[in-house]
Design an enzyme around this catalytic site. Structure first.
Site, PDB file in Angstrom:
ATOM      1  N   LYS A 186       0.827  -1.209   0.000  1.00  0.00           N
ATOM      2  CA  LYS A 186       0.000   0.000   0.000  1.00  0.00           C
ATOM      3  C   LYS A 186       0.864   1.262   0.000  1.00  0.00           C
ATOM      4  O   LYS A 186       1.689   1.456   0.901  1.00  0.00           O
ATOM      5  CB  LYS A 186      -0.924  -0.011   1.237  1.00  0.00           C
ATOM      6  CG  LYS A 186      -1.998  -1.078   1.149  1.00  0.00           C
ATOM      7  CD  LYS A 186      -2.849  -0.780  -0.064  1.00  0.00           C
ATOM      8  CE  LYS A 186      -4.097  -1.583  -0.153  1.00  0.00           C
ATOM      9  NZ  LYS A 186      -4.756  -1.357  -1.459  1.00  0.00           N
ATOM     10  N   THR A 187       0.656   2.106  -0.977  1.00  0.00           N
ATOM     11  CA  THR A 187       1.479   3.318  -1.085  1.00  0.00           C
ATOM     12  C   THR A 187       0.783   4.544  -0.492  1.00  0.00           C
ATOM     13  O   THR A 187       1.401   5.583  -0.317  1.00  0.00           O
ATOM     14  CB  THR A 187       1.820   3.632  -2.557  1.00  0.00           C
ATOM     15  OG1 THR A 187       0.603   3.904  -3.253  1.00  0.00           O
ATOM     16  CG2 THR A 187       2.539   2.477  -3.231  1.00  0.00           C
ATOM     17  N   CYS A 382      28.565   0.580  36.945  1.00  0.00           N
ATOM     18  CA  CYS A 382      28.055   1.706  37.718  1.00  0.00           C
ATOM     19  C   CYS A 382      27.324   1.206  38.967  1.00  0.00           C
ATOM     20  O   CYS A 382      27.962   0.784  39.927  1.00  0.00           O
ATOM     21  CB  CYS A 382      27.198   2.607  36.839  1.00  0.00           C
ATOM     22  SG  CYS A 382      27.162   4.316  37.401  1.00  0.00           S
ATOM     23  N   ARG A 471      25.661   9.766  40.675  1.00  0.00           N
ATOM     24  CA  ARG A 471      25.842  10.723  41.768  1.00  0.00           C
ATOM     25  C   ARG A 471      26.698  10.131  42.873  1.00  0.00           C
ATOM     26  O   ARG A 471      27.458  10.814  43.522  1.00  0.00           O
ATOM     27  CB  ARG A 471      24.480  11.045  42.397  1.00  0.00           C
ATOM     28  CG  ARG A 471      23.709  12.056  41.650  1.00  0.00           C
ATOM     29  CD  ARG A 471      22.528  12.608  42.440  1.00  0.00           C
ATOM     30  NE  ARG A 471      21.814  13.461  41.524  1.00  0.00           N
ATOM     31  CZ  ARG A 471      20.910  13.015  40.663  1.00  0.00           C
ATOM     32  NH1 ARG A 471      20.575  11.740  40.655  1.00  0.00           N
ATOM     33  NH2 ARG A 471      20.333  13.841  39.819  1.00  0.00           N
ATOM     34  N   HIS A 516      30.508   3.873  32.408  1.00  0.00           N
ATOM     35  CA  HIS A 516      29.675   3.109  31.467  1.00  0.00           C
ATOM     36  C   HIS A 516      30.475   2.774  30.202  1.00  0.00           C
ATOM     37  O   HIS A 516      30.393   3.501  29.205  1.00  0.00           O
ATOM     38  CB  HIS A 516      28.437   3.932  31.089  1.00  0.00           C
ATOM     39  CG  HIS A 516      27.438   4.021  32.203  1.00  0.00           C
ATOM     40  ND1 HIS A 516      26.477   3.065  32.408  1.00  0.00           N
ATOM     41  CD2 HIS A 516      27.285   4.930  33.183  1.00  0.00           C
ATOM     42  CE1 HIS A 516      25.757   3.395  33.468  1.00  0.00           C
ATOM     43  NE2 HIS A 516      26.232   4.525  33.958  1.00  0.00           N
ATOM     44  N   GLU A 518      29.942   0.663  28.007  1.00  0.00           N
ATOM     45  CA  GLU A 518      29.091   0.317  26.861  1.00  0.00           C
ATOM     46  C   GLU A 518      28.889   1.499  25.920  1.00  0.00           C
ATOM     47  O   GLU A 518      28.616   1.319  24.735  1.00  0.00           O
ATOM     48  CB  GLU A 518      27.731  -0.239  27.335  1.00  0.00           C
ATOM     49  CG  GLU A 518      26.763   0.755  27.983  1.00  0.00           C
ATOM     50  CD  GLU A 518      26.978   0.958  29.483  1.00  0.00           C
ATOM     51  OE1 GLU A 518      28.102   0.710  29.971  1.00  0.00           O
ATOM     52  OE2 GLU A 518      26.020   1.371  30.169  1.00  0.00           O
TER      53      GLU A 518
HETATM   54  N1  GLN Z   1      22.304   5.346  41.199  1.00  0.00           N
HETATM   55  C1  GLN Z   1      23.728   5.295  41.179  1.00  0.00           C
HETATM   56  C2  GLN Z   1      24.351   6.657  41.317  1.00  0.00           C
HETATM   57  O1  GLN Z   1      23.725   7.654  41.065  1.00  0.00           O
HETATM   58  C3  GLN Z   1      24.244   4.601  39.939  1.00  0.00           C
HETATM   59  C4  GLN Z   1      23.913   5.319  38.679  1.00  0.00           C
HETATM   60  C5  GLN Z   1      24.133   4.484  37.455  1.00  0.00           C
HETATM   61  O2  GLN Z   1      24.208   3.266  37.529  1.00  0.00           O
HETATM   62  N2  GLN Z   1      24.235   5.100  36.313  1.00  0.00           N
HETATM   63  O3  GLN Z   1      25.502   6.743  41.650  1.00  0.00           O
END
Ligand code: GLN
Length: 544
Positions: A186-187, A382, A471, A516, A518
């Site tokens: 279907k266009t 983390c 944090r 992180h 990743e």
């Molecule tokens: N809640 C944790 C912190 O603020 C880890 C945060 C996270 O895994 N990105 O330090």
């Protein structure tokens, strides 16, 4: 001279506009051009940092410390070009900027309007911070027809005129549904979507049509006729086996050829170098084995929340020539019955990813205990590193009430805000007048590795750079207790105050990182920690 490509989407959302933009970036690179990729998000949030992962998916963090949309992760993974603050904008930021200027009196009393003030701010953003890139690709979030998207479309219409049509291209991604009962493609939805764009003064130059089968030439001619587009510029975008196959597919369908033809810079005799992508697909399609990794987190029902993580694990598989099967498990299940651990019986690796808040944390700690005792490769990212430290303090350090102050006041804050665990030595090293305590540590930070550690061998380098978004920190005051409990502080911030990596020397593979990794992994350059983790999982698989 920089050329601009604007990418819009029509008919429905989730057609893969981010991947299409990333793919076009990669194809232009394969032709020898330099690219910059940008995302314009029409929502009113200033950035996605505070948006729910359930609604918005992963928050991607750049080296320069901005919280952005997950599409920037696709851009980096496909092109290897590190995104910057100036590559991501939202309506919220645009309005904040315009209103700040208005309050400062910059507009000299003029009436502030969407056109020209808001559209000018959008155009300024699109053109800012460009140096020598051959192409700037700007993806407009959302779908044509969304009210919030109107100022962005108006801005690209104006910009098309200002830059000249020779220097700008409009690519529109749409859907061609296939009705199985009649066997028809279907266009009409595509025609409507293009009409909607045209009603705003935008004529797309190339149509990329998502479809579950090749679009026959007569249908391409029909779409072309209705939409004022040459049939060759109506391109089939088929579903692919893996996202990393998309560059090869779109190239075969002529996407990059059409783009270069549009700009009159196509040289038929020069073929793009796609070896990088064929190499990746060769490994993805012909794995020599398989490993199973359990990812124990909170948002396991919405995999976009861990987009970069899922990709980085796949990259680790590509590096080791194995398929990586992921089992996403909500950690709360390990808080209820011990039989739930049966689910982990056949896994070759356990990963606790980033996370926020107390809910499910005891389940994550229980999963750490399981990995430690059963000698299953463990990767804590983390929050996953923080939970591994709490687990060590409780199990080997005898501190049964060890916890994180993120969950409320506690007697043994093994994890806490930096400002909570200041003592005179710490205060001496850091100037706390200038330091932020309760705010996020965001973006790239350097880390010094212990030369006797496993991670030093993995990285092959003593000084690394990784991206952060958290944090809380592991409290350095518990260092000797945690060391006695079996942890090695394998990576520290340059001033020696913040534990960035812990590992267990007495375990086959047990690594926790405060950052992180990743976010920096690429299919053609898998992150060494993921390569190492999957290699350990392969070893584990051959032992069981
Ligand atoms: N809640 C944790 C912190 O603020 C880890 C945060 C996270 O895994 N990105 O330090």
């Amino acid at each position: 001279m920089t050329r601009f490509i604007f990418i819009t989407g029509g008919v429905v959302s989730s057609l893969g506009k981010g991947i299409a933009t990333a793919t076009l970036g990669a194809l232009l690179q394969a032709r020898g051009y330099t690219v910059r990729l940008r995302k314009l998000d029409p929502y009113l949030n200033v950035d996605p940092g505070t948006m729910s992962p359930y609604q918005h998916g992963e928050v991607y963090v750049t080296d320069d410390g901005v919280e952005t949309d997950l599409d920037l992760g696709h851009y980096e993974r496909f092109t290897g070009v590190s995104a910057r603050k100036s590559d991501s904008i939202t309506t919220g930021q645009i309005y904040m900027d315009v209103i700040t200027r208005e309050r400062r009196g910059d507009y000299l009393g003029a009436t502030i309007q969407v056109i020209p003030h808001v559209t000018d701010a959008i155009k300024e953003f699109i053109r800012c911070d460009i140096t020598e890139e051959d192409f700037v690709l700007c993806e407009i979030g959302g779908t044509v027809g969304d009210i919030e998207g109107l100022p962005f479309l108006e801005a690209i219409r104006q910009l098309g005129n200002e830059l000249g049509h020779d220097n700008s291209l409009r690519l529109h991604l749409t859907l061609l549904p296939h009705i199985s009962s009649t066997g028809e493609l279907k266009t009409k939805p595509t025609q409507h979507s293009v009409k909607e764009l045209q009603s705003m003064g935008i004529q797309p130059d190339i149509l990329l049509c998502r479809c579950n089968q090749y679009i026959p030439i007569d249908q391409r001619c029909k779409i072309g006729q209705f939409c004022n587009i040459r049939p060759e510029a109506v391109i089939t975008a088929l579903d692919a086996l893996s996202i990393y196959e998309v560059p090869l597919r779109y190239h075969d369908e002529g996407l990059d050829t059409e783009v270069l033809r549009y700009f009159s810079i196509l040289r038929e005799e020069i073929k793009p170098s796609l070896a990088r992508w064929t190499g990746i697909m060769d490994r993805v399609s012909n794995p020599e084995g398989q490993v199973k990794i359990a990812v124990i987190g909170k948002y396991t029902s919405l995999l976009d929340s861990y987009k970069s993580l899922a990709e980085a694990l796949i990259h680790g598989g590509i590096a080791n020539k194995v398929r990586v099967e992921l089992d996403w498990i909500n950690s709360e299940m390990f808080e209820k019955e011990s039989e739930s651990f049966i689910r982990l019986n056949d896994v070759n690796g356990i990963l606790v990813p980033g996370g926020f808040g107390e809910r499910g944390s005891e389940g994550k700690i229980a999963a750490v205990t399981f990995a430690r005792e059963r000698r299953i490769p463990y990767f804590g990212i983390c929050f996953g590193m923080q939970m591994a430290c709490i687990e060590a303090a409780r199990s080997g350090g005898g501190l049964l009430n060890a916890s994180s102050s993120e969950f409320g006041p506690c007697d043994e804050p093994v994890v806490g805000l930096l400002t909570e665990w200041i003592n005179s030595t710490v205060a001496e090293i850091r100037n706390f007048d200038n330091d932020y305590g309760g705010t996020m540590r965001l973006g790239s930070y350097k880390c010094q590795l212990d030369k006797n550690s496993r991670v030093y061998n993995i990285y092959g380098n003593a000084l690394i750079d990784e991206r952060h978004r958290h944090r809380y920190e592991v409290n350095i005051n518990y260092k000797s207790l945690l060391e006695k409990a079996g942890l090695r502080f394998a990576g520290m911030s340059l001033d020696g105050l913040l534990p960035e990596i812990i590992e267990r020397p007495d375990h086959p593979w047990f690594v926790g990182v405060q950052f992180h990794p990743e976010l920096k992994s690429k299919p053609f350059d898998p992150h060494p920690l993921f390569t190492g983790f999957i290699a350990a999982a392969i070893k584990q698989a051959s032992l069981v």
